[in-house]
Design an enzyme around this catalytic site. Structure first.
Site, PDB file in Angstrom:
ATOM      1  N   ARG A  60      12.438  -1.586   5.834  1.00 57.31           N
ATOM      2  CA  ARG A  60      12.513  -0.557   4.716  1.00 57.31           C
ATOM      3  C   ARG A  60      13.821  -1.139   3.881  1.00 57.31           C
ATOM      4  NH1 ARG A  60       8.665   3.309   4.637  1.00 57.31           N
ATOM      5  NH2 ARG A  60       8.049   4.183   6.613  1.00 57.31           N
ATOM      6  N   ASN A 115       8.128   2.442  -0.016  1.00 57.33           N
ATOM      7  CA  ASN A 115       9.434   1.800  -0.522  1.00 57.33           C
ATOM      8  C   ASN A 115       9.470   1.809  -1.995  1.00 57.33           C
ATOM      9  OD1 ASN A 115      10.145   1.412   2.052  1.00 57.33           O
ATOM     10  ND2 ASN A 115       9.842  -0.646   2.331  1.00 57.33           N
ATOM     11  N   PRO A 162       0.881  -1.202  -0.017  1.00 61.66           N
ATOM     12  CA  PRO A 162       0.063  -0.058   0.065  1.00 61.66           C
ATOM     13  C   PRO A 162       0.829   1.452   0.044  1.00 61.66           C
ATOM     14  CG  PRO A 162      -0.576  -1.496   1.594  1.00 61.66           C
ATOM     15  CD  PRO A 162       0.558  -1.965   1.164  1.00 61.66           C
ATOM     16  N   GLU A 163       0.535   2.130  -1.225  1.00 60.01           N
ATOM     17  CA  GLU A 163       1.149   3.456  -1.019  1.00 60.01           C
ATOM     18  C   GLU A 163       0.080   4.392  -1.562  1.00 60.01           C
ATOM     19  OE1 GLU A 163       5.057   3.639  -2.593  1.00 60.01           O
ATOM     20  OE2 GLU A 163       5.579   1.795  -2.399  1.00 60.01           O
ATOM     21  N   LYS A 207      -1.337   8.095   2.995  1.00 53.46           N
ATOM     22  CA  LYS A 207      -1.263   7.019   2.862  1.00 53.46           C
ATOM     23  C   LYS A 207      -2.301   6.431   4.161  1.00 53.46           C
ATOM     24  CE  LYS A 207       3.049   5.755   2.989  1.00 53.46           C
ATOM     25  NZ  LYS A 207       4.260   5.099   3.252  1.00 53.46           N
TER      26      LYS A 207
END
Length: 275
Positions: A260, A165, A2-3, A51
């Site tokens: 990350r 990311n 999810p971005e 987000k």
């Protein structure tokens, strides 16, 4: 993953199914809000902010959620079988006469007064997919600390909201800079182009879950993300992968999305990188 584009599409689907309809079921499976019942209220709208998801109800109440790494909202017809994970992963169930929205693995779930939304999203920078998008402000935020690595600056939602990311890696590749290059060392003209590219890519991908940064219809969809040891699409050098964490306290604000990882091409991208 999810971005900003995924969250925008999720909000759009929830809004289409629920907005203007009365809740016949409201079930939050988190201890803090287990007794909250909004049954009988109408859903006014569902919007994204970076987000974050904001579901607004009559009576000036808002259900705030954040998907982080693997949370998801699914929408089903009223009689349809739910699919999205085992029952113990369900955190929220909202039903109307026609549809049911089920939230799976939601790590952040709050009920608050709509007027208090700034408490959860007020720290965010300009939303890449929002009505408040302001490229000049986003650029100024991004360059405010010239010593900060590009990847960390892109990921900080207080600079511009919606990048995760995937886009961090892809945008650095398109800028031909490693994610560890200080933003103040970007070649002249690259930073404004980077901000414009971020906006263009999220806009282009907001109506599909098959995110693409590579033009055309062939695969792969992405230049470097998820392509460790595969040849770079530009120069053929094997793509590399490494962890990248911003060591400063609170650097990510309220966006601790877990591990990350960064992908980059050592042949195309200039700047420092891990050994």
């Amino acid at each position: 993953m999810p971005e900003g584009d995924t969250v925008w599409l999720t909000a759009h689907r929830l809004h289409t199914a629920l907005a203007g309809h009365v809740l016949t079921r409201f079930d939050l499976r988190v201890p803090r809000f287990a007794t909250v019942d909004l049954t009988g209220r109408s859903v006014r709208e569902v919007v994204s902010r970076g987000k974050h998801l904001l579901m607004r109800f009559d009576g000036e109440l808002t259900l705030h959620s954040h998907l982080r790494m693997d949370g998801a909202w699914r929408v089903f017809a009223a009689a349809e079988r739910w699919r999205g994970g085992p029952a113990h992963q369900i955190r929220a169930v909202l039903g109307t006469a026609a549809h049911t929205a089920v939230g799976y693995r939601l790590p952040v779930l709050d009920v608050l007064r709509t007027r208090d939304e700034p408490q959860v999203v007020g720290q965010l920078g300009p939303d890449l997919l929002g009505p408040d998008w302001d490229a000049a402000t986003a650029l100024a935020n991004l360059l405010a600390d010239p010593t900060r690595p590009l990847g960390d600056a892109l990921l900080d939602q207080r600079n511009l909201a919606g990048i995760g990311n995937v886009y961090r890696s892809e945008l650095a590749f398109l800028a031909r800079a490693t994610p560890w290059l200080p933003v103040g060392e970007l070649p002249q003209g690259i930073a404004p182009r980077l901000v414009a590219t971020a906006h263009r890519l999220l806009e282009a991908n907001k109506r599909t879950f098959d995110r693409r940064t590579v033009p055309g219809s062939a695969r792969p969809l992405l230049y470097v993300y998820g392509r460790r040891d595969e040849p770079c699409l530009r120069c053929g050098t094997p793509v590399r992968k490494a962890a990248q964490r911003d060591a400063r306290p609170g650097a990510q604000g309220a966006e601790p999305d877990g591990e990350r990882v960064t992908y980059w091409c050592p042949g195309c991208q200039s700047g420092p990188s891990p050994r």
